[in-house]
Write a protein that holds these residues in place. Structure first.
Motif, PDB file in Angstrom:
ATOM      1  N   ALA A  48       0.847  -1.193   0.000  1.00 20.37           N
ATOM      2  CA  ALA A  48       0.000   0.000   0.000  1.00 20.37           C
ATOM      3  C   ALA A  48       0.883   1.244   0.000  1.00 20.37           C
ATOM      4  O   ALA A  48       1.959   1.256   0.605  1.00 20.37           O
ATOM      5  CB  ALA A  48      -0.909   0.001   1.225  1.00 20.37           C
ATOM      6  N   PRO A  49       0.464   2.312  -0.680  1.00 20.12           N
ATOM      7  CA  PRO A  49       1.278   3.535  -0.722  1.00 20.12           C
ATOM      8  C   PRO A  49       1.236   4.279   0.612  1.00 20.12           C
ATOM      9  O   PRO A  49       0.520   3.909   1.529  1.00 20.12           O
ATOM     10  CB  PRO A  49       0.624   4.352  -1.844  1.00 20.12           C
ATOM     11  N   TRP A  50       2.003   5.333   0.668  1.00 22.75           N
ATOM     12  CA  TRP A  50       2.065   6.127   1.886  1.00 22.75           C
ATOM     13  C   TRP A  50       0.699   6.746   2.179  1.00 22.75           C
ATOM     14  O   TRP A  50      -0.038   7.144   1.285  1.00 22.75           O
ATOM     15  CB  TRP A  50       3.101   7.238   1.736  1.00 22.75           C
ATOM     16  N   LEU A  52      -1.736   8.655   5.816  1.00 19.31           N
ATOM     17  CA  LEU A  52      -1.652   9.205   7.157  1.00 19.31           C
ATOM     18  C   LEU A  52      -1.521   8.107   8.205  1.00 19.31           C
ATOM     19  O   LEU A  52      -0.811   8.261   9.195  1.00 19.31           O
ATOM     20  CB  LEU A  52      -2.898  10.057   7.447  1.00 19.31           C
ATOM     21  N   ASP A  53      -2.205   6.987   8.008  1.00 17.44           N
ATOM     22  CA  ASP A  53      -2.108   5.876   8.959  1.00 17.44           C
ATOM     23  C   ASP A  53      -0.794   5.119   8.805  1.00 17.44           C
ATOM     24  O   ASP A  53      -0.282   4.564   9.787  1.00 17.44           O
ATOM     25  CB  ASP A  53      -3.289   4.916   8.768  1.00 17.44           C
ATOM     26  N   TYR A  54      -0.271   5.080   7.596  1.00 17.03           N
ATOM     27  CA  TYR A  54       0.983   4.361   7.317  1.00 17.03           C
ATOM     28  C   TYR A  54       1.916   5.330   6.577  1.00 17.03           C
ATOM     29  O   TYR A  54       1.999   5.318   5.347  1.00 17.03           O
ATOM     30  CB  TYR A  54       0.715   3.119   6.477  1.00 17.03           C
ATOM     31  N   PRO A  55       2.635   6.177   7.327  1.00 19.94           N
ATOM     32  CA  PRO A  55       3.428   7.253   6.698  1.00 19.94           C
ATOM     33  C   PRO A  55       4.484   6.754   5.713  1.00 19.94           C
ATOM     34  O   PRO A  55       4.846   7.490   4.789  1.00 19.94           O
ATOM     35  CB  PRO A  55       4.077   7.949   7.904  1.00 19.94           C
ATOM     36  N   LEU A  56       5.007   5.553   5.893  1.00 21.20           N
ATOM     37  CA  LEU A  56       6.014   5.007   4.979  1.00 21.20           C
ATOM     38  C   LEU A  56       5.471   3.843   4.156  1.00 21.20           C
ATOM     39  O   LEU A  56       6.239   3.116   3.530  1.00 21.20           O
ATOM     40  CB  LEU A  56       7.259   4.560   5.752  1.00 21.20           C
ATOM     41  N   GLY A  57       4.170   3.664   4.161  1.00 21.52           N
ATOM     42  CA  GLY A  57       3.560   2.595   3.387  1.00 21.52           C
ATOM     43  C   GLY A  57       3.634   1.248   4.079  1.00 21.52           C
ATOM     44  O   GLY A  57       3.916   1.143   5.279  1.00 21.52           O
ATOM     45  N   ASN A  58       3.388   0.191   3.296  1.00 21.81           N
ATOM     46  CA  ASN A  58       3.357  -1.178   3.809  1.00 21.81           C
ATOM     47  C   ASN A  58       4.240  -2.063   2.953  1.00 21.81           C
ATOM     48  O   ASN A  58       4.468  -1.782   1.773  1.00 21.81           O
ATOM     49  CB  ASN A  58       1.925  -1.718   3.820  1.00 21.81           C
ATOM     50  N   ASP A  59       4.718  -3.153   3.554  1.00 21.71           N
ATOM     51  CA  ASP A  59       5.627  -4.040   2.833  1.00 21.71           C
ATOM     52  C   ASP A  59       4.860  -5.165   2.149  1.00 21.71           C
ATOM     53  O   ASP A  59       3.636  -5.096   1.983  1.00 21.71           O
ATOM     54  CB  ASP A  59       6.692  -4.589   3.779  1.00 21.71           C
ATOM     55  N   GLN A  60       5.574  -6.225   1.768  1.00 23.53           N
ATOM     56  CA  GLN A  60       4.973  -7.310   0.996  1.00 23.53           C
ATOM     57  C   GLN A  60       3.955  -8.117   1.783  1.00 23.53           C
ATOM     58  O   GLN A  60       3.157  -8.855   1.205  1.00 23.53           O
ATOM     59  CB  GLN A  60       6.068  -8.246   0.462  1.00 23.53           C
ATOM     60  N   LEU A  61       3.942  -7.975   3.102  1.00 24.46           N
ATOM     61  CA  LEU A  61       2.950  -8.657   3.936  1.00 24.46           C
ATOM     62  C   LEU A  61       1.943  -7.681   4.539  1.00 24.46           C
ATOM     63  O   LEU A  61       1.183  -8.062   5.422  1.00 24.46           O
ATOM     64  CB  LEU A  61       3.647  -9.433   5.055  1.00 24.46           C
ATOM     65  N   GLU A 242      10.774   1.677  -3.671  1.00 28.29           N
ATOM     66  CA  GLU A 242      10.619   2.510  -2.471  1.00 28.29           C
ATOM     67  C   GLU A 242      10.724   1.699  -1.187  1.00 28.29           C
ATOM     68  O   GLU A 242      10.966   2.269  -0.114  1.00 28.29           O
ATOM     69  CB  GLU A 242       9.271   3.244  -2.501  1.00 28.29           C
ATOM     70  N   GLN A 243      10.564   0.372  -1.286  1.00 22.99           N
ATOM     71  CA  GLN A 243      10.694  -0.471  -0.096  1.00 22.99           C
ATOM     72  C   GLN A 243      12.124  -0.493   0.440  1.00 22.99           C
ATOM     73  O   GLN A 243      12.351  -0.792   1.614  1.00 22.99           O
ATOM     74  CB  GLN A 243      10.252  -1.902  -0.430  1.00 22.99           C
TER      75      GLN A 243
END
Length: 299
Positions: A48-50, A52-61, A242-243
């Motif tokens: 998922a992209p950046w 407000l809840d996830y300022p740096l996004g999410n990884d493969q899981l 970006e990861q």
């Protein structure tokens, strides 16, 4: 106090010290300031992209990258710092004992240092991992076994140089015991060289721990660590580059701050140096720094 003032007078050193203090504080407070649990999996948020809840996004899981970066400070920085301090403490104690007692004790301890220094660093690390298994604790144990001998050598050389100084001889004449001499006179005289060597060792150890974790020999999933995060992100390095940014940036930022602070630390603790470290010491290798210090004492 004057040494601290000289250190803080250097803007780059002050900035590096502030960055390191902020990183250490964030690592210590990670369970309370991280927005999400570092191992919380949500496949609906995969890459998922950046937001407000996830300022740096999410990884493969679907895990929060910011939370994992914050929790990764502990194994990547705090535990490495603890291992370096253990190496410094043990090596300094051995070196001071050898320098102050002399004779057979000195010869025995220095031969033990020679034995430890005869093993290549990575060979020792891989041997410990092969015997004890993978894991961050085993890697840090291997680094302690590798590096204490360098600090012992430097401490012993510094003690032997200052043992015949006028103020030390005067303290002996007044009846000062060996422990008093160590605590009040010899240890403060050794601190500048040990501090510079320890700061360089901290940076290289951090890189080595991250590199071994990148290879899968360090901390294991689902725990967060910067090197392991880079290893996980390389699976999508072309589709999701970006990861790689967050853990890679933190490694570069921390090591750069340590190196800048190490340069300024030598000047602040030893004003006669008058400039940056020698080329060998500036390379960042604690072995090269220790060798340079020993050559300086020989001259």
């Amino acid at each position: 106090m004057k040494r601290l003032q000289r250190l803080l007078a250097d803007r780059l050193a002050a900035a590096s010290l502030a960055v390191l203090a902020a990183i250490l504080a964030a690592g210590a407070l990670a369970p309370w300031i991280a927005p999400h649990p570092p191992d919380e999996v949500d496949m609906a948020l995969r890459y998922a992209p950046w937001s407000l809840d996830y300022p740096l996004g999410n990884d493969q899981l679907g895990r929060c990258v910011l939370s994992r970066v914050l929790h990764g400070i502990r194994p990547s920085v705090l535990y490495v710092l603890a291992a370096v301090l253990a190496s410094v403490g043990f090596g300094t104690a051995v070196g001071m004992a050898a320098g102050l007692l002399g004779g057979r004790t000195d010869a025995l301890l220095m031969r033990l240092c020679d034995v430890m220094l005869s093993f290549p660093g990575y060979v020792m690390t891989l041997a410990v991992i092969g015997v004890l298994g993978t894991g961050l604790e085993n890697i840090l144990l291997a680094f302690i076994l590798m590096k204490w001998a360098w600090f012992a050598r430097v401490a012993r050389t510094a003690v032997r140089r200052h043992a015949d100084a006028g103020y030390v001889l005067f303290a002996r004449t007044l009846g000062a015991g060996r422990l008093t001499l160590l605590r009040r006179h010899l240890l403060p005289a050794c601190l500048p060289e040990l501090a510079v060597l320890a700061s360089g060792s901290f940076g290289t150890t951090l890189l080595q721990v991250s590199g071994l974790s990148f290879l899968g020999l360090g901390i294991q999933a689902p725990h967060a660590e910067w090197g392991m995060m880079l290893s996980e992100a390389r699976q999508a390095m072309f589709s999701r580059p970006e990861q790689l940014l967050a853990p890679g940036f933190m490694i570069v930022l921390t090591v750069s701050a340590v190196n800048f602070l190490s340069d300024a630390l030598q000047t602040a603790l030893d004003p006669q140096a008058g400039g940056p470290r020698t080329a060998a010491a500036a390379s960042g290798e604690p072995e090269a720094a220790a060798a340079a210090l020993l050559r300086k004492e020989a001259i």
